[in-house]
Scaffold this motif. Structure first.
Motif, PDB file in Angstrom:
ATOM      1  N   ALA A 193       0.834  -1.211   0.000  1.00  0.00           N
ATOM      2  CA  ALA A 193       0.000   0.000   0.000  1.00  0.00           C
ATOM      3  C   ALA A 193       0.867   1.259   0.000  1.00  0.00           C
ATOM      4  CB  ALA A 193      -0.935  -0.007   1.207  1.00  0.00           C
ATOM      5  N   VAL A 194       1.954   1.215   0.762  1.00  0.00           N
ATOM      6  CA  VAL A 194       2.864   2.372   0.808  1.00  0.00           C
ATOM      7  C   VAL A 194       3.473   2.587  -0.569  1.00  0.00           C
ATOM      8  CG1 VAL A 194       5.047   3.244   1.752  1.00  0.00           C
ATOM      9  CG2 VAL A 194       3.363   2.169   3.272  1.00  0.00           C
ATOM     10  N   LYS A 195       3.923   1.497  -1.174  1.00  0.00           N
ATOM     11  CA  LYS A 195       4.552   1.589  -2.489  1.00  0.00           C
ATOM     12  C   LYS A 195       3.582   2.166  -3.522  1.00  0.00           C
ATOM     13  CE  LYS A 195       7.681  -1.690  -3.289  1.00  0.00           C
ATOM     14  NZ  LYS A 195       7.979  -3.129  -3.507  1.00  0.00           N
ATOM     15  N   ALA A 196       2.313   1.775  -3.417  1.00  0.00           N
ATOM     16  CA  ALA A 196       1.313   2.236  -4.387  1.00  0.00           C
ATOM     17  C   ALA A 196       0.857   3.673  -4.120  1.00  0.00           C
ATOM     18  CB  ALA A 196       0.111   1.303  -4.363  1.00  0.00           C
ATOM     19  N   GLY A 197       1.211   4.209  -2.960  1.00  0.00           N
ATOM     20  CA  GLY A 197       0.849   5.600  -2.665  1.00  0.00           C
ATOM     21  C   GLY A 197      -0.550   5.787  -2.105  1.00  0.00           C
ATOM     22  N   VAL A 198      -1.100   4.766  -1.455  1.00  0.00           N
ATOM     23  CA  VAL A 198      -2.405   4.908  -0.800  1.00  0.00           C
ATOM     24  C   VAL A 198      -2.253   5.878   0.378  1.00  0.00           C
ATOM     25  CG1 VAL A 198      -4.275   3.675   0.381  1.00  0.00           C
ATOM     26  CG2 VAL A 198      -2.980   2.529  -1.418  1.00  0.00           C
ATOM     27  N   LYS A 199      -3.311   6.644   0.645  1.00  0.00           N
ATOM     28  CA  LYS A 199      -3.263   7.594   1.762  1.00  0.00           C
ATOM     29  C   LYS A 199      -3.228   6.826   3.093  1.00  0.00           C
ATOM     30  CE  LYS A 199      -6.844  10.312   0.284  1.00  0.00           C
ATOM     31  NZ  LYS A 199      -7.740  11.484   0.423  1.00  0.00           N
ATOM     32  N   MET A 200      -2.295   7.203   3.944  1.00  0.00           N
ATOM     33  CA  MET A 200      -2.095   6.464   5.190  1.00  0.00           C
ATOM     34  C   MET A 200      -2.170   7.387   6.388  1.00  0.00           C
ATOM     35  SD  MET A 200      -1.382   3.346   4.521  1.00  0.00           S
ATOM     36  CE  MET A 200      -0.195   2.151   4.158  1.00  0.00           C
ATOM     37  N   VAL A 201      -2.854   6.909   7.437  1.00  0.00           N
ATOM     38  CA  VAL A 201      -2.783   7.595   8.728  1.00  0.00           C
ATOM     39  C   VAL A 201      -2.151   6.653   9.745  1.00  0.00           C
ATOM     40  CG1 VAL A 201      -4.715   9.178   8.344  1.00  0.00           C
ATOM     41  CG2 VAL A 201      -5.165   6.895   9.297  1.00  0.00           C
ATOM     42  N   PHE A 202      -1.737   7.223  10.850  1.00  0.00           N
ATOM     43  CA  PHE A 202      -1.146   6.436  11.931  1.00  0.00           C
ATOM     44  C   PHE A 202      -2.282   5.912  12.807  1.00  0.00           C
ATOM     45  CE2 PHE A 202       0.573   5.768  16.121  1.00  0.00           C
ATOM     46  CZ  PHE A 202       1.908   5.403  15.949  1.00  0.00           C
ATOM     47  N   GLY A 203      -2.371   4.586  12.955  1.00  0.00           N
ATOM     48  CA  GLY A 203      -3.391   4.000  13.830  1.00  0.00           C
ATOM     49  C   GLY A 203      -2.770   2.829  14.557  1.00  0.00           C
ATOM     50  N   SER A 204      -2.748   2.870  15.883  1.00  0.00           N
ATOM     51  CA  SER A 204      -1.960   1.878  16.622  1.00  0.00           C
ATOM     52  C   SER A 204      -2.766   0.727  17.210  1.00  0.00           C
ATOM     53  CB  SER A 204      -1.216   2.579  17.770  1.00  0.00           C
ATOM     54  OG  SER A 204      -2.144   2.999  18.750  1.00  0.00           O
ATOM     55  N   ASP A 205      -4.060   0.966  17.500  1.00  0.00           N
ATOM     56  CA  ASP A 205      -4.883   0.041  18.287  1.00  0.00           C
ATOM     57  C   ASP A 205      -4.388  -0.065  19.736  1.00  0.00           C
ATOM     58  OD1 ASP A 205      -7.176  -1.433  18.613  1.00  0.00           O
ATOM     59  OD2 ASP A 205      -6.579  -3.110  17.357  1.00  0.00           O
ATOM     60  N   ALA A 206      -3.800   1.024  20.240  1.00  0.00           N
ATOM     61  CA  ALA A 206      -3.434   1.052  21.666  1.00  0.00           C
ATOM     62  C   ALA A 206      -4.690   0.790  22.494  1.00  0.00           C
ATOM     63  CB  ALA A 206      -2.815   2.387  22.039  1.00  0.00           C
ATOM     64  N   GLY A 207      -4.509   0.004  23.530  1.00  0.00           N
ATOM     65  CA  GLY A 207      -5.659  -0.523  24.278  1.00  0.00           C
ATOM     66  C   GLY A 207      -5.602  -2.038  24.141  1.00  0.00           C
ATOM     67  N   VAL A 208      -5.240  -2.494  22.919  1.00  0.00           N
ATOM     68  CA  VAL A 208      -4.862  -3.899  22.755  1.00  0.00           C
ATOM     69  C   VAL A 208      -3.473  -4.063  23.384  1.00  0.00           C
ATOM     70  CG1 VAL A 208      -4.215  -5.679  21.085  1.00  0.00           C
ATOM     71  CG2 VAL A 208      -6.250  -4.280  20.689  1.00  0.00           C
ATOM     72  N   TYR A 209      -2.586  -3.079  23.138  1.00  0.00           N
ATOM     73  CA  TYR A 209      -1.299  -3.046  23.831  1.00  0.00           C
ATOM     74  C   TYR A 209      -1.259  -1.774  24.660  1.00  0.00           C
ATOM     75  CZ  TYR A 209       0.923   0.098  20.305  1.00  0.00           C
ATOM     76  OH  TYR A 209       1.280   1.138  19.496  1.00  0.00           O
ATOM     77  N   PRO A 210      -0.293  -1.618  25.570  1.00  0.00           N
ATOM     78  CA  PRO A 210      -0.403  -0.531  26.552  1.00  0.00           C
ATOM     79  C   PRO A 210      -0.378   0.887  25.970  1.00  0.00           C
ATOM     80  CG  PRO A 210       1.113  -2.217  27.317  1.00  0.00           C
ATOM     81  CD  PRO A 210       0.806  -2.555  25.894  1.00  0.00           C
ATOM     82  N   HIS A 211      -1.286   1.706  26.442  1.00  0.00           N
ATOM     83  CA  HIS A 211      -1.290   3.129  26.108  1.00  0.00           C
ATOM     84  C   HIS A 211       0.026   3.741  26.572  1.00  0.00           C
ATOM     85  CE1 HIS A 211      -5.486   3.149  24.886  1.00  0.00           C
ATOM     86  NE2 HIS A 211      -5.689   2.288  25.877  1.00  0.00           N
TER      87      HIS A 211
END
Ligand code: ARG
Length: 408
Positions: free
Chosen positions: A311-329
């Protein structure tokens, strides 16, 4: 001077322009009330007479970080049946301390994509009203999903009659639950378009909701003027969600070329939590994650990282999303180095967590970069994050709307 607010001036060694990737040497930022009044280099700008000046020696200034996938009311030490024993008030309180950990590590804005009993809305409002310290929250309230799907509660047998209050089947029920969330204060909608890793009895690859239901959901949200985030691992669910017009796809684990092209065509953002797998496989069992979930994670984690690279290579728009809460905040920033390892430049990873997230939220005029007129959400790290992305795990100063939150 009297009661009039003093201006605050920050001086540092460098400042990152997240648009161009240029580092500006010896920057000076003048903050008045909650916004950036002036910004530039120390030899161009003068310091207002009444200003309080802070010298951030050895530091690089960046805009406050933004995480588009968190669950502040979730405790990473409690998964599976352990989480069932925790009350809603207790989850609400854990949100208070998690909000603090999140902002103290540099994340000044988050999108909370799913919480029980509107605990996220209460937290958002308490922070906005100044009663608690935490990031600015965009909150989705309760996540919508099919009966028995990833967003329902599936741990207990039938006789307990445990069902999420936001489970909905059919276009009109889906519309009703969107309306319910808006009624109780949601500013985003989150729904589950496929099964998931951490839910009991769901297949990650299997689509949940028909195209017709997803279309109705997105239509209803857009009538109310709010965006939609779709949890989706499996391919057909990802494609159906993109076709329905969601704003972002969460996880996006199994991508193919067609899915990538659809996302490019529709301008869909991907929010891919590529750090989480390390926590789930490392600490998950202790925290109560079910064996069936660990088995699913073993399939999803590495595939998701490959999809991320494509997806990065193709240039798709990306945001940062961690799912913190599954792992520690507070450990949200660990994902940056993985984003670089799996294909982003350091600047792209920083853009995902700043200007791209601000744009997705419709907050580009206020957030996402250090520019005149924007809110003074500013962090500082000890060195150049373009050379060492892991410096984002060592945020030393945090300001939110010009208020000092953390200092070394
Ligand atoms: N909440 C997500 C789920 O249960 C977590 C997935 C984490 N795994 C991953 N490889 N990103 O589906």
């Amino acid at each position: 001077v009297g009661l009039q607010a003093q201006s605050l001036v920050l001086k540092a060694d460098a400042m990152l322009d997240v648009h161009s990737g240029k580092l500006i040497a010896n920057p000076l930022v003048v903050i008045k009330d909650n916004r950036i009044l002036q910004i530039g280099s120390q030899n161009q700008l003068s310091i207002p007479e009444d200003a309080k000046v802070l010298e951030l020696k050895g530091q690089t200034l960046l805009p406050g970080l933004m995480d588009m996938h968190v669950h502040l009311n979730s405790d990473a030490r409690l998964h599976g049946y352990k989480r069932l024993a925790q009350s809603l008030p207790r989850k609400t309180l854990t949100g208070v301390s998690n909000a603090r950990k999140t902002i103290e590590t540099g994340f000044t804005t988050v999108r909370n994509v799913g919480a029980p009993g509107y605990a996220d809305i209460a937290l958002r409002d308490a922070i906005a009203e100044g009663e608690l310290i935490g990031p600015r929250i965009f909150a989705a309230g309760m996540s919508l999903g099919i009966t028995g799907g990833h967003c329902d509660n599936n741990l207990l047998p039938y006789e307990y009659q445990d069902k999420s209050a936001a489970a909905a089947d059919g276009p009109w029920q889906v519309r009703e639950k969107v309306r319910m969330n808006v009624k109780y204060g949601a500013d985003w909608i989150k729904f589950c378009a496929t099964g998931g890793v951490l839910s009991k009895g769901t297949k990650v690859g299997a689509q949940q909701y028909s195209q017709q239901e997803m279309d109705a959901l997105v239509d209803e949200a857009s009538l109310r003027g709010i965006g939609v985030a779709a949890h989706a691992h499996g391919l057909s669910g990802i494609k159906a969600a993109i076709r329905a017009g969601v704003t972002s796809v969460e996880h996006a684990s199994f991508l193919d070329e067609e899915a990538i092209n659809l996302a490019l065509e529709k301008g869909t953002y991907l929010s891919m939590d590529i750090y989480t797998t390390e926590y789930i496989l490392g600490e998950g069992e202790k925290a109560g994650i079910l064996e069936e979930s660990l088995a699913k994670e073993r399939l999803v984690g590495s595939k998701q990282r490959e999809s991320f690279s494509s997806a990065v290579k193709a240039g798709v728009k990306m945001v940062f999303g961690s799912d913190a809460g599954v792992y520690p905040h507070g450990q949200n920033a660990r994902q940056f180095s993985r984003m670089v390892k799996f294909g982003m430049t350091p600047l792209q990873a920083i853009q995902a967590a700043t200007i791209n997230s601000a744009t997705m939220l419709g907050e580009r005029d206020n957030l996402g970069s250090l520019e005149q007129g924007k809110l003074a959400d500013i962090i500082a790290v000890p060195g150049n994050p373009l050379e060492n992305i892991s410096l984002l795990e060592q945020v030393s100063w945090v300001f939110k709307e010009g208020q000092l939150i953390t200092r070394p």
